[in-house]
Design a protein around this motif. Structure first.
Motif, mmCIF file in Angstrom:
data_model
loop_
_atom_site.group_PDB
_atom_site.id
_atom_site.type_symbol
_atom_site.label_atom_id
_atom_site.label_comp_id
_atom_site.label_asym_id
_atom_site.label_seq_id
_atom_site.Cartn_x
_atom_site.Cartn_y
_atom_site.Cartn_z
ATOM 1 N N THR A 6 19.443 -20.094 -12.340
ATOM 2 C CA THR A 6 18.392 -20.626 -13.221
ATOM 3 C C THR A 6 18.716 -22.017 -13.725
ATOM 4 O O THR A 6 17.865 -22.685 -14.304
ATOM 5 N N GLY A 7 19.974 -22.467 -13.531
ATOM 6 C CA GLY A 7 20.380 -23.801 -13.971
ATOM 7 C C GLY A 7 20.972 -24.567 -12.808
ATOM 8 O O GLY A 7 21.439 -23.978 -11.829
ATOM 9 N N GLY A 8 20.970 -25.895 -12.907
ATOM 10 C CA GLY A 8 21.483 -26.737 -11.841
ATOM 11 C C GLY A 8 22.886 -27.238 -12.108
ATOM 12 O O GLY A 8 23.483 -26.965 -13.158
ATOM 13 N N ALA A 9 23.405 -28.019 -11.160
ATOM 14 C CA ALA A 9 24.763 -28.534 -11.266
ATOM 15 C C ALA A 9 24.915 -29.481 -12.448
ATOM 16 O O ALA A 9 25.914 -29.437 -13.172
ATOM 17 N N ARG A 10 23.914 -30.331 -12.664
ATOM 18 C CA ARG A 10 24.003 -31.283 -13.772
ATOM 19 C C ARG A 10 23.984 -30.555 -15.111
ATOM 20 O O ARG A 10 24.736 -30.903 -16.035
ATOM 21 N N ALA A 11 23.157 -29.536 -15.206
ATOM 22 C CA ALA A 11 23.095 -28.764 -16.448
ATOM 23 C C ALA A 11 24.430 -28.075 -16.730
ATOM 24 O O ALA A 11 24.869 -27.984 -17.884
ATOM 25 N N PHE A 12 25.098 -27.599 -15.666
ATOM 26 C CA PHE A 12 26.392 -26.950 -15.880
ATOM 27 C C PHE A 12 27.438 -27.964 -16.339
ATOM 28 O O PHE A 12 28.264 -27.656 -17.210
ATOM 29 N N ARG A 13 27.414 -29.157 -15.783
ATOM 30 C CA ARG A 13 28.384 -30.169 -16.217
ATOM 31 C C ARG A 13 28.188 -30.501 -17.688
ATOM 32 O O ARG A 13 29.158 -30.672 -18.433
ATOM 33 N N ARG A 14 26.934 -30.582 -18.122
ATOM 34 C CA ARG A 14 26.677 -30.837 -19.541
ATOM 35 C C ARG A 14 27.178 -29.681 -20.404
ATOM 36 O O ARG A 14 27.768 -29.887 -21.466
ATOM 37 N N LEU A 15 26.940 -28.456 -19.929
ATOM 38 C CA LEU A 15 27.388 -27.275 -20.662
ATOM 39 C C LEU A 15 28.911 -27.260 -20.772
ATOM 40 O O LEU A 15 29.475 -26.985 -21.840
ATOM 41 N N ALA A 16 29.581 -27.574 -19.670
ATOM 42 C CA ALA A 16 31.045 -27.562 -19.671
ATOM 43 C C ALA A 16 31.606 -28.608 -20.625
ATOM 44 O O ALA A 16 32.553 -28.341 -21.373
ATOM 45 N N ARG A 17 31.030 -29.810 -20.623
ATOM 46 C CA ARG A 17 31.511 -30.865 -21.527
ATOM 47 C C ARG A 17 31.304 -30.476 -22.984
ATOM 48 O O ARG A 17 32.134 -30.745 -23.845
ATOM 49 N N ARG A 18 30.182 -29.825 -23.253
ATOM 50 C CA ARG A 18 29.856 -29.466 -24.630
ATOM 51 C C ARG A 18 30.750 -28.345 -25.158
ATOM 52 O O ARG A 18 31.139 -28.349 -26.327
ATOM 53 N N ARG A 19 31.087 -27.408 -24.305
ATOM 54 C CA ARG A 19 31.852 -26.233 -24.735
ATOM 55 C C ARG A 19 33.360 -26.437 -24.687
ATOM 56 O O ARG A 19 34.095 -25.777 -25.418
ATOM 57 N N ARG A 20 33.805 -27.301 -23.814
ATOM 58 C CA ARG A 20 35.251 -27.411 -23.591
ATOM 59 C C ARG A 20 35.938 -28.022 -24.799
ATOM 60 O O ARG A 20 35.526 -29.036 -25.311
#
Length: 526
Positions: free
Chosen positions: A512-526
């Motif tokens: 349901t999400g793309g690669a760019r969305a995952f990179r944003r999620l990872a940066r925000r959570r890490r």
């Protein structure tokens, strides 16, 4: 001039693929592959082309004529496998009857045992863990499909056990990490370090942004002894000690105290031999390796003069590989001794030496045997240190008042200080200020995944996680802590094959999400 495979063999089988005369065995299609301690080169069939040496990722293949004195026995080990008198895991003679002729095959119609990239759209696959299992899976996907791969690791540096589990004095073994590292910068790879699935992101969030997720998280814990006093200060897991000298970020620099003159290691597998070797090695010989600075400083201050390796069974059942034991016998400034406290020990060693039997007891036939007086301080001379193998002995309890002071162990027949009569098992104490349990690794539950407490693995079918479509496992979390580095290649091939079959069959959930969305999620959570 022929070639021979030496101590560092990882059973990756890259050498098998390039050999033009099929002289390296066992091959991936043979019964013993995955169970032998190393691969072997047939000196009668080798044509001295050197292709195997070029392909070996851990520098384990050398011309016999160029072997050092310490490596010379490996020429005999290679030859003995094909004579039926070596040490293949399935018993003597496992190499006999194999066709060692040229590796030529008749041309026929092309056949494919796996799906083709054209059979499905490009996939986005996340791989959790960057150790050998995860990187073999990544290599398979990147070289044979058009997949995009997201590598996720909770640690700040990639490599898994290659980086944090291989002893620093085995640089050739660590070198396979360079082979894997070339994929970190592949144009279809995104590497996320310091990102923990289960802490920073959930398994569902990771799955929602990828077509499939492969967990290659290994076996992150150690097996417990389950005896009184196991949690005393001075009692630690060998995995902690290994992580300490490899600068693992989750192990404190002051986690190990080497102020005792004797250390007891419970176990006699390869990890036990690794920690024993590091404890008694000359620190100057380790200074040029990748050992952690704090560990080197502590080893320079170390008062350790003796390491005792406890084995529950006899020398014929030692858990270490013959190649590692052979290397230990050539350690400068270190004496090896077998504690001759049980009549069964000498019987097994003498029988192996006389008959040339294909088991490890024969490797102890030139190791001195003595009835060790454990009430006395370690007996060393001239600044030398020693390693004592104590077979038919298991720990019963750890004793100490606020800190470990002794390990109580079983004592077999023939021990004058044992409590039992001949043929019975008594008890005795071995004074020690540090005890390391090296009895195996164990997988830990993964957030969002099913878990089998008994085996310490994630339930699966061909790598497909039970009850969780689009989720897969590879490596030790899949099959348990067994097999060396190269075993993961075949393990990864099975898992990737299952994943690709699911892709063709349309069984993968749509992200349901793309690669760019995952990179944003990872940066925000890490």
């Amino acid at each position: 001039m022929t070639f021979a495979i030496t101590q560092n063999c990882c059973t990756d089988a890259a050498c098998v693929a390039v050999c033009p005369v099929n002289c390296i065995h066992p091959t991936p299609g043979e019964r013993d592959f995955g169970t032998t301690e190393t691969l072997y080169i047939d000196p009668g069939a080798c044509i001295d082309c050197g292709a195997c040496a070029d392909a070996c990722p851990v520098d384990a293949v050398h011309p016999v004529a160029e072997l050092t004195p310490a490596q010379q026995p490996y020429a005999g080990i290679n030859a003995a496998y094909f004579e039926g008198t070596g040490q293949p895991a399935s018993g003597a003679g496992a190499g006999a009857g194999v066709d060692h002729g040229p590796n030529f095959h008749a041309w026929g119609a092309p056949s494919f045992d796996r799906v083709l990239p054209a059979d499905f759209a490009p996939l986005r696959v996340a791989i959790v863990g960057t150790g050998p299992a995860g990187m073999y899976a990544a290599e398979d996907l990147l070289l044979h499909t058009r997949s995009e791969v997201t590598l996720v690791d909770r640690l700040p540096a990639p490599g898994g056990l290659i980086r944090y589990g291989v002893a620093p004095d085995h640089p050739a073994t660590k070198r396979i990490g360079e082979t894997f590292a070339r994929f970190h910068t592949h144009p279809r790879v995104r590497l996320h370090l310091g990102l923990d699935v289960g802490t920073h992101i959930t398994a569902d969030e990771l799955a929602a942004h990828h077509d499939a997720v492969i967990y290659a998280v290994g076996a992150a814990s150690d097996r417990r002894l389950g005896i009184p006093g196991e949690d005393l200060p001075g009692s630690i897991a060998a995995t902690t000690f290994v992580a300490w000298y490899n600068a693992h970020p989750e192990v404190a620099p002051d986690a190990v105290d080497l102020s005792s003159d004797r250390v007891v290691v419970v176990g006699n597998g390869n990890v036990a031999l690794d920690v024993a070797r590091i404890l008694v090695s000359d620190p100057d010989s380790l200074a040029g390796t990748a050992i952690a600075g704090h560990a080197l400083e502590e080893l320079r201050r170390s008062k350790v003069r003796e390491v005792v390796l406890l084995g529950r069974r006899g020398p014929e059942h030692a858990a270490c590989t013959g190649t590692e034991l052979l290397a230990l016998k050539n350690l400068p400034g270190v004496d090896l001794v077998v504690d001759d406290h049980d009549a069964r020990i000498g019987t097994a060693i003498d029988a192996a030496g006389a008959a040339g039997a294909a088991h490890k007891a024969g490797l102890f036939r030139d190791v001195p045997r003595e009835a060790v007086d454990w009430s006395a301080p370690p007996r060393t001379a001239g600044g030398r240190r020693r390693i004592v193998f104590r077979f038919h002995s298991e720990p019963l309890a750890l004793h100490g008042d606020g800190h470990l002071r002794a390990v109580r162990v079983t004592s077999g027949a023939g021990d004058a200080r044992g409590a039992g009569e001949a043929g019975e098992a008594g008890e005795r104490e071995i004074p020690a200020g540090l005890a390391l349990r090296a009895i195996g690794y164990r997988g830990v539950p993964q957030a969002g995944l099913p878990f089998d407490e008994e085996s310490g693995t994630v339930p699966h079918e061909g790598g497909r996680v039970t009850g969780r479509p689009g989720t897969y496992v590879v490596g030790w979390i899949k099959r348990g802590p067994s097999g060396g580095i190269g075993t993961n290649r075949r393990c990864a091939a099975e898992t990737v094959g299952t994943l690709l079959a699911d892709a063709v069959a349309g069984r993968l959930p749509a992200p349901t999400g793309g690669a760019r969305a995952f990179r944003r999620l990872a940066r925000r959570r890490r």
